[in-house]
Design an enzyme around this catalytic site. Structure first.
Site, mmCIF file in Angstrom:
data_model
loop_
_atom_site.group_PDB
_atom_site.id
_atom_site.type_symbol
_atom_site.label_atom_id
_atom_site.label_comp_id
_atom_site.label_asym_id
_atom_site.label_seq_id
_atom_site.Cartn_x
_atom_site.Cartn_y
_atom_site.Cartn_z
ATOM 1 N N CYS A 168 0.798 -1.227 0.000
ATOM 2 C CA CYS A 168 0.000 0.000 0.000
ATOM 3 C C CYS A 168 0.835 1.282 0.000
ATOM 4 C CB CYS A 168 -0.940 -0.004 1.205
ATOM 5 S SG CYS A 168 -2.155 -1.336 1.185
ATOM 6 N N HIS A 247 11.885 0.903 6.278
ATOM 7 C CA HIS A 247 11.622 -0.492 5.917
ATOM 8 C C HIS A 247 12.152 -1.421 7.009
ATOM 9 C CE1 HIS A 247 11.028 -4.099 3.683
ATOM 10 N NE2 HIS A 247 10.894 -3.513 2.504
ATOM 11 N N HIS A 338 -1.849 20.253 6.418
ATOM 12 C CA HIS A 338 -2.796 19.200 6.046
ATOM 13 C C HIS A 338 -2.142 17.823 6.199
ATOM 14 C CE1 HIS A 338 -5.296 22.387 4.367
ATOM 15 N NE2 HIS A 338 -4.221 22.828 3.730
ATOM 16 N N HIS A 342 -3.090 7.353 4.749
ATOM 17 C CA HIS A 342 -3.489 6.141 4.040
ATOM 18 C C HIS A 342 -4.752 5.559 4.657
ATOM 19 C CE1 HIS A 342 -3.555 2.203 2.321
ATOM 20 N NE2 HIS A 342 -3.149 1.606 3.422
ATOM 21 N N HIS A 371 -14.762 5.901 3.432
ATOM 22 C CA HIS A 371 -16.192 5.671 3.316
ATOM 23 C C HIS A 371 -16.628 5.602 1.850
ATOM 24 C CE1 HIS A 371 -20.481 6.998 3.231
ATOM 25 N NE2 HIS A 371 -20.565 6.149 4.241
ATOM 26 N N ASN A 375 -10.395 1.099 0.848
ATOM 27 C CA ASN A 375 -8.932 1.049 0.819
ATOM 28 C C ASN A 375 -8.512 0.671 -0.595
ATOM 29 O OD1 ASN A 375 -6.206 0.493 1.012
ATOM 30 N ND2 ASN A 375 -6.371 -0.891 2.746
#
Length: 464
Positions: A168, A247, A338, A342, A371, A375
């Site tokens: 992702c 990572h 802002h 994710h 909503h 995802n």
């Protein structure tokens, strides 16, 4: 005397030339987003509660406990009734996908979003110098990047990168690839294409850790054009200020918490382990530790040092509970206007909100994106950004912090500076942004299927 003077002049001219070249080169290192296009599938691919229920009923391996688990997961997921699924889900053949199903799903997205992006920018496919494609869970030969090249007829010398298995957080990895290329080449157009293929990756078993992925992931994608062309600086939407990649793949716990695998019956799926929150928190904290000095003002860093010293002297380090979110000791609003989070799920958004001490206003773009679109994996960040743009929140000089998580386990973040007031032209939210946020984002799944909770396991039978 004249010779000495001449040497001084030559030295001074050489010095000025060197300084000019350094500033000239530094300007060419800038990375701008000219425009981006999020994908909105056609309405016939919309997944409402009724269809979701039918899809679940088709899985004959589920028992009462699995149905209850799914009911609880869907109701608390934060996902609404207007998200999108691949066409294979409507045909009822999701248990037997073909390579063609995955490729067709991707090509629908490619042709729509890349085509619209190029048309709006007035850029010919022949002008593209770099192409980076990231789709984690579909590898084909020729590659998906090659299919884009073939469809849009890109130049023979275009530099192509086809990324898989990055999870992702892959879109910021793609941006990082482009950023490094722009350091070596001037006047470049770089096309980044990010999505996920769901058609071949539906889980048809009853392992709870793998069923959950079916509830969260939805169809989507984004195409964006980046450049380092100075002449286009004033037309750009965003400028990349910094990007940090963390990572933890060397840690077994982190590596195994989010992994594509097979269950005991040999059915492929995506396993989400119980130690995922702990691994995500660890990666998130390490990422924040590195990016904070790059984006926060000196006064906030000094305040953090003083507060940390006082806590240390008092013997109160402020550690979080094992596996739980940890509150950041710094105020990120002093450097950021802002927050682009994710949409990994409601728990992900809540956890980041708690850690960074964000308001509901800050979290609204991520909640509404989850909503409305669900995802969408690596492309989710750009739907969140598009929501902010559609709400006309993004003004010139504002800074946007992007935070993403991915299998491996990874946490990647980036800060973008808004280059001009944005008017949401061509925005994926434009036709329905006036309806957001709605009065309620409750999922009606409980209303239709809540009776399952009261069933007797001995006599339970799911109706056809």
């Amino acid at each position: 005397m004249d010779l000495v003077f001449l040497l001084y002049v030559l030295f001074f001219c050489s010095f000025l030339f060197t300084v000019w070249k350094w500033f000239d080169l530094k300007r060419d290192l800038d990375c701008y987003i000219l425009d981006y296009q999020c994908y909105k599938p056609s309405d016939d691919r919309m997944v409402d509660t009724e269809l979701c229920g039918k899809i679940i009923k088709r899985n004959k391996t589920l028992g009462l406990s699995e149905y209850k688990f799914l009911l609880k997961a869907i109701v608390s997921s934060g996902i609404g009734e207007e998200t999108y699924a691949p066409r294979i889900m409507f045909s009822g053949h999701e248990e037997n996908p073909t390579l063609s199903d995955g490729i067709v799903e991707m090509e629908e997205f490619f042709h729509d979003s890349v085509g619209k992006l190029l048309s709006r920018l007035g850029v010919s496919p022949q002008e593209i110098d770099v192409l980076v494609v990231n789709v984690s869970m579909l590898a084909s030969v020729p590659s998906l990047a090659a299919r884009i090249m073939n469809h849009f007829k890109l130049r023979d010398d275009v530099k192509v990168f086809n990324l898989t298995g990055m999870g992702c957080s892959a879109s910021l990895i793609s941006v990082d690839v482009v950023r490094n290329i722009l350091k070596s080449y001037k006047n470049v157009y770089a096309l980044v294409v990010t999505s996920e293929s769901l058609s071949p990756n539906w889980y048809a078993g009853n392992d709870r850790s793998m069923i959950l992925a079916n509830c969260l992931f939805r169809s989507g994608g984004c195409a964006m054009m980046l450049t380092n062309k100075r002449a286009l600086k004033n037309k750009a939407m965003f400028k990349l200020k910094c990007l940090v990649r963390t990572h933890h793949g060397a840690r077994d716990e982190s590596y195994n918490c989010c992994i594509q695998t097979e269950d005991d019956q040999g059915r492929p799926g995506f396993h989400l382990g119980k130690n995922l929150p702990k691994s995500a928190t660890r990666a998130f904290v390490d990422n924040l530790r590195e990016i904070s000095p790059k984006i926060l003002p000196v006064r906030e860093l000094l305040r953090f040092m003083v507060v940390s010293l006082i806590k240390k002297l008092r013997g109160n380090p402020g550690k979080a509970a094992a596996g739980g979110p940890m509150k950041a000791a710094v105020n990120f609003r002093t450097g950021i206007e802002h927050f682009c989070i994710h949409t990994g799920g409601k728990a992900v958004i809540d956890g980041i909100g708690y850690s960074l001490d964000l308001t509901e206003y800050d979290l609204e773009p991520a909640r509404m994106t989850l909503h409305r679109f669900g995802n969408t994996s690596a492309s989710s960040l750009w739907y969140v950004l598009a929501y902010m743009e559609a709400k006309k929140r993004l003004k010139k000089g504002h800074r946007v912090l992007m935070i993403s998580f991915g299998a491996g386990f990874k946490c990647n973040s980036a800060v973008w500076e808004v280059m001009r007031d944005l008017n949401a032209e061509g925005n994926v939210w434009k036709d329905f942004i006036a309806n957001y946020p709605p009065e309620s984002i409750a999922n009606p799944f409980m209303e239709k299927y809540g009776w399952i909770q009261h069933e007797d396991p001995a006599t339970f039978k799911m109706p056809d």
